[in-house]
Design a protein around this motif. Sequence first.
Motif, PDB file in Angstrom:
ATOM      1  N   VAL A 312     -29.550  -0.693  11.758  1.00  0.00           N
ATOM      2  CA  VAL A 312     -30.418  -1.271  10.719  1.00  0.00           C
ATOM      3  C   VAL A 312     -29.558  -1.717   9.532  1.00  0.00           C
ATOM      4  O   VAL A 312     -29.765  -2.793   8.971  1.00  0.00           O
ATOM      5  CB  VAL A 312     -31.511  -0.252  10.310  1.00  0.00           C
ATOM      6  CG1 VAL A 312     -32.297  -0.755   9.095  1.00  0.00           C
ATOM      7  CG2 VAL A 312     -32.452  -0.011  11.483  1.00  0.00           C
ATOM      8  N   ASN A 313     -28.546  -0.907   9.182  1.00  0.00           N
ATOM      9  CA  ASN A 313     -27.619  -1.283   8.097  1.00  0.00           C
ATOM     10  C   ASN A 313     -26.903  -2.592   8.372  1.00  0.00           C
ATOM     11  O   ASN A 313     -26.605  -3.371   7.483  1.00  0.00           O
ATOM     12  CB  ASN A 313     -26.549  -0.204   7.924  1.00  0.00           C
ATOM     13  CG  ASN A 313     -26.989   0.840   6.934  1.00  0.00           C
ATOM     14  OD1 ASN A 313     -27.869   0.570   6.114  1.00  0.00           O
ATOM     15  ND2 ASN A 313     -26.403   2.020   7.002  1.00  0.00           N
ATOM     16  N   VAL A 314     -26.606  -2.816   9.646  1.00  0.00           N
ATOM     17  CA  VAL A 314     -25.914  -4.049  10.038  1.00  0.00           C
ATOM     18  C   VAL A 314     -26.881  -5.236  10.030  1.00  0.00           C
ATOM     19  O   VAL A 314     -26.484  -6.390  10.100  1.00  0.00           O
ATOM     20  CB  VAL A 314     -25.264  -3.843  11.441  1.00  0.00           C
ATOM     21  CG1 VAL A 314     -24.712  -5.131  12.016  1.00  0.00           C
ATOM     22  CG2 VAL A 314     -24.179  -2.786  11.383  1.00  0.00           C
ATOM     23  N   GLY A 315     -28.172  -4.915   9.926  1.00  0.00           N
ATOM     24  CA  GLY A 315     -29.167  -5.988   9.906  1.00  0.00           C
ATOM     25  C   GLY A 315     -29.777  -6.227  11.279  1.00  0.00           C
ATOM     26  O   GLY A 315     -30.333  -7.302  11.541  1.00  0.00           O
ATOM     27  N   LEU A 316     -29.654  -5.215  12.162  1.00  0.00           N
ATOM     28  CA  LEU A 316     -30.182  -5.371  13.525  1.00  0.00           C
ATOM     29  C   LEU A 316     -31.324  -4.380  13.758  1.00  0.00           C
ATOM     30  O   LEU A 316     -31.481  -3.416  12.995  1.00  0.00           O
ATOM     31  CB  LEU A 316     -29.070  -5.098  14.540  1.00  0.00           C
ATOM     32  CG  LEU A 316     -27.893  -6.063  14.502  1.00  0.00           C
ATOM     33  CD1 LEU A 316     -26.672  -5.452  15.183  1.00  0.00           C
ATOM     34  CD2 LEU A 316     -28.265  -7.368  15.193  1.00  0.00           C
TER      35      LEU A 316
END
Length: 340
Positions: A312-316
């Motif tokens: 989620v931090n990576v934007g996924l």
Amino acid sequence: MTLLLHNLPPITSSASSLHHTTRTTKSDITVCVVSSSNADKPKIKPKIKIKEPDDYHATLKALNSKGRIPRKSLGQHYMLNGEVNEQLVDAANVGDGDVVLEIGPGTGSLTNVLVESGANVLAIEKDPYMAALVNERFSATHRVKVIQEDFTRCNLRSHLSSFLGSDFSEGNSYAKVVANIPFNISTDIVKQLLPMGDIFSEVVLLLQEEAALRMVDPSLRTSEYRPINIFINFYSDPEYKFKVPRANFFPQPKVDAAVVVFRLKQAADYPQVSSTKSFFSMVNSAFNGKRKMLRKTLQHIKPSLEIEEALVNVGLAATSRPEELTLEDFVKLHNLIGDT
Ligand SMILES: C[S@@+](CC[C@H](N)C(=O)[O-])C[C@H]1O[C@@H](n2cnc3c(N)ncnc32)[C@H](O)[C@@H]1O
């Protein structure tokens, strides 16, 4: 064993449109020209400069002189079209004084074009008969060194070091690779060469076309997308150059080929990861469970919840699968959950 040539036409700039069939028996090889239709015509731009001797006749004559039957196990499909050899050399911008590594010189048709372009060539050939043949062919020049060894097992750095001399240790000279390689070891060759950006600037390979397309242009979310794609883009900028139809080889393979240029990155330009070993180990684990989610396949590195958070931090999405991640995504993920 004799190589019999029937009805061979003189080589012209349209020679690449010829179709050949081969009939091989235990005692001889017959190469006969069957047709010259345009159906499978190689799309090779004709050049004005014609080199002598032409690769079509020289290659077949060289095989005949040694009574050699091409060996399937060594991926021996020889190039008959000199224009393709020239385009390979052009793709690497080979010029005077360049040092070029050639894997599998065979009869030396590509070696010859490299030498004519001014290169010094280190050629590594596994087949002792072909190594002897190519050695003999270039015995009059100091610009070709032939080593009879299996490329996948040889100590390449040591061979290059003795070939390049002081330039090698000072790190001030970049060599190139130009080769028509056996299709069955192309992945091994790519894995061996691409991390060598400290020595090679460009690696130009004639590969099976399907493999070339898979290596250069895999799409996210397809089954073609694999760890090798992450590896290739980590170490290089690959470019698909042109297709080489199967009719250009003897014996004719069952598939077409294509030329790919890999422009190698130097270490300072690699994506920033704490350890390449642990990075690729994570990538391989991720793809081991192709149908599984990363939160499951990477559980041996961190608990599922932490992996979900990192994704989620990576934007996924927390439910991401490996085929949905770009090289940059894998790098970010590794920097969050991998070894430090
Ligand atoms: C596709 S043929 C190309 C020959 C030649 N370069 C040409 O264009 O006609 C591949 C060559 O690689 C050699 N070869 C096969 N496996 C090899 C290996 N592991 N190491 C070095 N050479 C190998 C074969 O004997 C053969 O000469």
